[in-house]
Design a protein around this motif. Sequence first.
Motif, PDB file in Angstrom:
ATOM      1  N   THR A  63     -15.967   4.112  -2.267  1.00 46.93           N
ATOM      2  CA  THR A  63     -14.645   3.979  -2.672  1.00 46.93           C
ATOM      3  C   THR A  63     -14.439   3.990  -4.113  1.00 46.93           C
ATOM      4  O   THR A  63     -15.199   3.347  -4.938  1.00 46.93           O
ATOM      5  N   PRO A  64     -13.075   4.447  -4.722  1.00 50.11           N
ATOM      6  CA  PRO A  64     -13.025   4.231  -6.222  1.00 50.11           C
ATOM      7  C   PRO A  64     -13.077   2.985  -6.758  1.00 50.11           C
ATOM      8  O   PRO A  64     -13.774   2.660  -7.548  1.00 50.11           O
ATOM      9  N   ASN A  65     -12.714   2.137  -5.837  1.00 49.27           N
ATOM     10  CA  ASN A  65     -12.900   0.673  -6.225  1.00 49.27           C
ATOM     11  C   ASN A  65     -14.105   0.251  -6.300  1.00 49.27           C
ATOM     12  O   ASN A  65     -14.570  -0.490  -7.213  1.00 49.27           O
TER      13      ASN A  65
ATOM     14  N   HIS B  36       0.865  -1.380   0.227  1.00 54.05           N
ATOM     15  CA  HIS B  36       0.060  -0.159  -0.076  1.00 54.05           C
ATOM     16  C   HIS B  36       1.024   1.196  -0.045  1.00 54.05           C
ATOM     17  O   HIS B  36       1.490   1.726   1.031  1.00 54.05           O
TER      18      HIS B  36
ATOM     19  N   LYS C 104     -19.642   0.108   5.392  1.00 56.32           N
ATOM     20  CA  LYS C 104     -19.042   1.608   5.470  1.00 56.32           C
ATOM     21  C   LYS C 104     -17.644   1.173   6.307  1.00 56.32           C
ATOM     22  O   LYS C 104     -17.733   0.563   7.439  1.00 56.32           O
ATOM     23  N   ARG C 105     -16.464   1.414   5.456  1.00 56.74           N
ATOM     24  CA  ARG C 105     -15.392   1.023   6.172  1.00 56.74           C
ATOM     25  C   ARG C 105     -15.108   1.854   7.452  1.00 56.74           C
ATOM     26  O   ARG C 105     -15.450   3.185   7.649  1.00 56.74           O
TER      27      ARG C 105
ATOM     28  N   ARG D 261     -15.535   5.312   3.948  1.00 52.51           N
ATOM     29  CA  ARG D 261     -16.406   5.118   2.793  1.00 52.51           C
ATOM     30  C   ARG D 261     -17.007   3.748   2.506  1.00 52.51           C
ATOM     31  O   ARG D 261     -16.513   3.012   3.075  1.00 52.51           O
TER      32      ARG D 261
ATOM     33  N   ASP E 212     -17.923   0.467   0.821  1.00 56.14           N
ATOM     34  CA  ASP E 212     -17.192  -0.408   0.026  1.00 56.14           C
ATOM     35  C   ASP E 212     -18.161  -1.541  -0.454  1.00 56.14           C
ATOM     36  O   ASP E 212     -19.282  -1.862   0.113  1.00 56.14           O
TER      37      ASP E 212
ATOM     38  N   GLY F  41     -18.519  10.602  -4.062  1.00 51.82           N
ATOM     39  CA  GLY F  41     -17.476  10.741  -3.095  1.00 51.82           C
ATOM     40  C   GLY F  41     -17.687   9.977  -1.725  1.00 51.82           C
ATOM     41  O   GLY F  41     -16.923   9.671  -1.017  1.00 51.82           O
TER      42      GLY F  41
ATOM     43  N   ILE G 238      -6.596   2.604   4.205  1.00 48.95           N
ATOM     44  CA  ILE G 238      -7.020   3.154   2.827  1.00 48.95           C
ATOM     45  C   ILE G 238      -8.586   3.229   2.706  1.00 48.95           C
ATOM     46  O   ILE G 238      -9.382   2.420   3.303  1.00 48.95           O
ATOM     47  N   GLN G 239      -8.813   4.569   2.241  1.00 44.71           N
ATOM     48  CA  GLN G 239     -10.561   4.582   1.964  1.00 44.71           C
ATOM     49  C   GLN G 239     -11.366   4.798   3.434  1.00 44.71           C
ATOM     50  O   GLN G 239     -12.305   4.021   3.471  1.00 44.71           O
TER      51      GLN G 239
END
Length: 172
Positions: A155-157, A28, A53-54, A64, A66, A152, A60-61
């Motif tokens: 997550t982008p993933n 990472h 929700k992380r 957000r 996921d 937003g 990381i993230q």
Amino acid sequence: MQDHANERFEVVDEQDRVIGTARRRECHGNPALVHRTAHVVVQSADGRMLLQKRSLAKDIQPGRWDTAVGGHLHVGESYEQAARREMAEEIGVTPTLPLRHLFDTRIRNRIESENVRVYGLVHEGPFVPQPGEVDELRFWSAREVIRALGSGVFTPNLEAEIGELRSRGLFG
């Protein structure tokens, strides 16, 4: 949350062959160290998608939304073994439930590079979120997910995964 910084991941080449290992904290932050992850997309019988929700403590993230289940493979572990282990750990679901392989994808960004195998599971719960890893679990309708894309909160993933699911007719 446990400190996973010294956890070891298998590093793989572009053909997904193991070429070594590296610590989580090395992977990472260094996109040259390609490693593996397994995701499980959990849907209800009516097609809603379970998201996690992380935890705000994640490296990381944090905070957000996921994929319901996602985790790195342990050294020597298969994608399916990791998916089943993570189902039990992250959302408290029996790891013997039937999984369906949906697709393989690659995540490449400035933080990390992952080869991801995505599985599907239809399950209504109950779910038990893992303290320190998952702050909340909830089902989202396709309409809610589509409305939130690009805002937003994901997550982008997850955004990329939703795009792949939609293009394959597997969601929304």
